[in-house]
Design a protein around this motif. Structure first.
Motif, PDB file in Angstrom:
ATOM      1  N   ASP A  53      -7.322   9.905 -11.958  1.00  0.00           N
ATOM      2  CA  ASP A  53      -6.808   9.717 -13.313  1.00  0.00           C
ATOM      3  C   ASP A  53      -5.946   8.460 -13.260  1.00  0.00           C
ATOM      4  O   ASP A  53      -5.408   8.091 -12.211  1.00  0.00           O
ATOM      5  CB  ASP A  53      -5.928  10.901 -13.749  1.00  0.00           C
ATOM      6  N   ASP A  54      -5.808   7.807 -14.387  1.00  0.00           N
ATOM      7  CA  ASP A  54      -4.973   6.606 -14.469  1.00  0.00           C
ATOM      8  C   ASP A  54      -3.600   6.970 -15.017  1.00  0.00           C
ATOM      9  O   ASP A  54      -3.478   7.787 -15.930  1.00  0.00           O
ATOM     10  CB  ASP A  54      -5.611   5.562 -15.384  1.00  0.00           C
ATOM     11  N   PHE A  55      -2.580   6.335 -14.457  1.00  0.00           N
ATOM     12  CA  PHE A  55      -1.195   6.564 -14.860  1.00  0.00           C
ATOM     13  C   PHE A  55      -0.486   5.226 -14.968  1.00  0.00           C
ATOM     14  O   PHE A  55      -0.722   4.320 -14.174  1.00  0.00           O
ATOM     15  CB  PHE A  55      -0.448   7.422 -13.820  1.00  0.00           C
ATOM     16  N   TYR A  56       0.393   5.112 -15.947  1.00  0.00           N
ATOM     17  CA  TYR A  56       1.224   3.921 -16.054  1.00  0.00           C
ATOM     18  C   TYR A  56       2.427   4.095 -15.133  1.00  0.00           C
ATOM     19  O   TYR A  56       3.059   5.148 -15.095  1.00  0.00           O
ATOM     20  CB  TYR A  56       1.707   3.694 -17.500  1.00  0.00           C
ATOM     21  N   PHE A  57       2.759   3.043 -14.393  1.00  0.00           N
ATOM     22  CA  PHE A  57       3.844   3.076 -13.410  1.00  0.00           C
ATOM     23  C   PHE A  57       4.836   1.973 -13.782  1.00  0.00           C
ATOM     24  O   PHE A  57       4.450   0.836 -14.060  1.00  0.00           O
ATOM     25  CB  PHE A  57       3.235   2.819 -12.024  1.00  0.00           C
ATOM     26  N   TYR A  58       6.121   2.318 -13.788  1.00  0.00           N
ATOM     27  CA  TYR A  58       7.180   1.346 -14.099  1.00  0.00           C
ATOM     28  C   TYR A  58       8.341   1.616 -13.161  1.00  0.00           C
ATOM     29  O   TYR A  58       8.821   2.743 -13.079  1.00  0.00           O
ATOM     30  CB  TYR A  58       7.615   1.511 -15.551  1.00  0.00           C
ATOM     31  N   PHE A  59       8.786   0.598 -12.459  1.00  0.00           N
ATOM     32  CA  PHE A  59       9.906   0.757 -11.536  1.00  0.00           C
ATOM     33  C   PHE A  59      10.875  -0.395 -11.742  1.00  0.00           C
ATOM     34  O   PHE A  59      10.473  -1.555 -11.792  1.00  0.00           O
ATOM     35  CB  PHE A  59       9.414   0.768 -10.082  1.00  0.00           C
ATOM     36  N   THR A  60      12.136  -0.062 -11.853  1.00  0.00           N
ATOM     37  CA  THR A  60      13.180  -1.072 -11.933  1.00  0.00           C
ATOM     38  C   THR A  60      14.453  -0.489 -11.359  1.00  0.00           C
ATOM     39  O   THR A  60      14.521   0.699 -11.047  1.00  0.00           O
ATOM     40  CB  THR A  60      13.405  -1.567 -13.375  1.00  0.00           C
ATOM     41  N   ILE A  88      11.249  -5.835 -11.815  1.00  0.00           N
ATOM     42  CA  ILE A  88      10.353  -4.830 -12.391  1.00  0.00           C
ATOM     43  C   ILE A  88       9.005  -4.876 -11.680  1.00  0.00           C
ATOM     44  O   ILE A  88       8.462  -5.949 -11.443  1.00  0.00           O
ATOM     45  CB  ILE A  88      10.132  -5.077 -13.902  1.00  0.00           C
ATOM     46  N   ILE A  89       8.488  -3.710 -11.368  1.00  0.00           N
ATOM     47  CA  ILE A  89       7.102  -3.553 -10.939  1.00  0.00           C
ATOM     48  C   ILE A  89       6.485  -2.580 -11.923  1.00  0.00           C
ATOM     49  O   ILE A  89       7.036  -1.515 -12.181  1.00  0.00           O
ATOM     50  CB  ILE A  89       6.992  -2.979  -9.518  1.00  0.00           C
ATOM     51  N   ASP A  90       5.338  -2.960 -12.492  1.00  0.00           N
ATOM     52  CA  ASP A  90       4.662  -2.048 -13.406  1.00  0.00           C
ATOM     53  C   ASP A  90       3.165  -2.285 -13.357  1.00  0.00           C
ATOM     54  O   ASP A  90       2.703  -3.267 -12.803  1.00  0.00           O
ATOM     55  CB  ASP A  90       5.203  -2.178 -14.829  1.00  0.00           C
ATOM     56  N   GLY A  91       2.431  -1.341 -13.932  1.00  0.00           N
ATOM     57  CA  GLY A  91       0.981  -1.463 -13.994  1.00  0.00           C
ATOM     58  C   GLY A  91       0.334  -0.090 -14.009  1.00  0.00           C
ATOM     59  O   GLY A  91       0.993   0.930 -14.177  1.00  0.00           O
ATOM     60  N   LYS A 126     -12.053  -9.162  -7.893  1.00  0.00           N
ATOM     61  CA  LYS A 126     -11.309  -7.906  -7.949  1.00  0.00           C
ATOM     62  C   LYS A 126      -9.819  -8.209  -7.897  1.00  0.00           C
ATOM     63  O   LYS A 126      -9.361  -9.006  -7.082  1.00  0.00           O
ATOM     64  CB  LYS A 126     -11.688  -7.001  -6.777  1.00  0.00           C
ATOM     65  N   THR A 127      -9.096  -7.571  -8.790  1.00  0.00           N
ATOM     66  CA  THR A 127      -7.640  -7.709  -8.814  1.00  0.00           C
ATOM     67  C   THR A 127      -7.052  -6.351  -9.191  1.00  0.00           C
ATOM     68  O   THR A 127      -7.775  -5.437  -9.537  1.00  0.00           O
ATOM     69  CB  THR A 127      -7.204  -8.815  -9.811  1.00  0.00           C
ATOM     70  N   THR A 128      -5.752  -6.233  -9.105  1.00  0.00           N
ATOM     71  CA  THR A 128      -5.125  -4.974  -9.491  1.00  0.00           C
ATOM     72  C   THR A 128      -4.278  -5.183 -10.736  1.00  0.00           C
ATOM     73  O   THR A 128      -3.978  -6.310 -11.114  1.00  0.00           O
ATOM     74  CB  THR A 128      -4.225  -4.412  -8.364  1.00  0.00           C
ATOM     75  N   SER A 129      -3.899  -4.075 -11.330  1.00  0.00           N
ATOM     76  CA  SER A 129      -3.130  -4.128 -12.571  1.00  0.00           C
ATOM     77  C   SER A 129      -1.627  -4.139 -12.321  1.00  0.00           C
ATOM     78  O   SER A 129      -0.851  -4.086 -13.259  1.00  0.00           O
ATOM     79  CB  SER A 129      -3.483  -2.916 -13.427  1.00  0.00           C
ATOM     80  N   ILE A 130      -1.209  -4.188 -11.077  1.00  0.00           N
ATOM     81  CA  ILE A 130       0.221  -4.136 -10.759  1.00  0.00           C
ATOM     82  C   ILE A 130       0.850  -5.517 -10.955  1.00  0.00           C
ATOM     83  O   ILE A 130       0.348  -6.516 -10.456  1.00  0.00           O
ATOM     84  CB  ILE A 130       0.449  -3.642  -9.316  1.00  0.00           C
TER      85      ILE A 130
END
Length: 148
Positions: A139-146, A102-105, A90-94
């Motif tokens: 629900d799934d959402f794309y997350f992007y932080f910078t 940048i953090i995204d996933g 098991k892993t995460t998409s982050i």
């Protein structure tokens, strides 16, 4: 993915304060960095590089998203990193890119304790089952932080 996708941009502008007893983000993340790097020679001297503080912030944010559901009990909504099963692990998409800050996933989130019920689409006569309070509709959402 979400049924009604939308693109949201949030810009947070931080301004200095004149209050003497205010803990700043920089102060907070100096403490986070100090706790996570107690043997660092510069930390022992109280010397912090800006890049270390920013890196500490990104690691802190990454852990908060990655480890557990973050919930808002007032609106009964929660989110966490989407878990992916790959090669029986098991892993995460982050993703965390410290060089580019940048953090995204993909994060999974939604409402919980909705009082909704689950039924069968193939047979309307089958008794429905009410979702328990600790079940979340995801629900799934794309997350992007910078930052810049």
């Amino acid at each position: 993915m979400s049924k009604n996708p939308k693109l949201e941009f949030l810009k947070i502008e931080l301004k200095p304060t004149n209050h003497k007893n205010v803990i700043t983000f920089q102060d907070f993340f100096k403490e986070v960095y100090k706790v996570e790097n107690p043997e660092n020679a510069n930390v022992k001297k109280g010397i912090y590089k800006t890049s270390d503080i920013i890196s500490g912030f990104y690691k802190f944010l990454y852990k908060k998203i990655d480890e557990t559901y973050n919930d808002n009990q007032k609106i009964k909504k929660a989110f966490s990193a989407k878990t992916i099963k790959k090669d029986n692990k098991k892993t995460t998409s982050i993703n965390l890119d410290k060089d580019l800050n940048i953090i995204d996933g993909i994060i999974s989130g939604g409402y919980y304790d909705t009082g909704k019920e689950v039924g069968s689409i193939t047979d309307a006569t089958i008794e429905t089952e009410k979702l328990k309070r600790d079940k979340i509709l995801l629900d799934d959402f794309y997350f992007y932080f910078t930052h810049r």
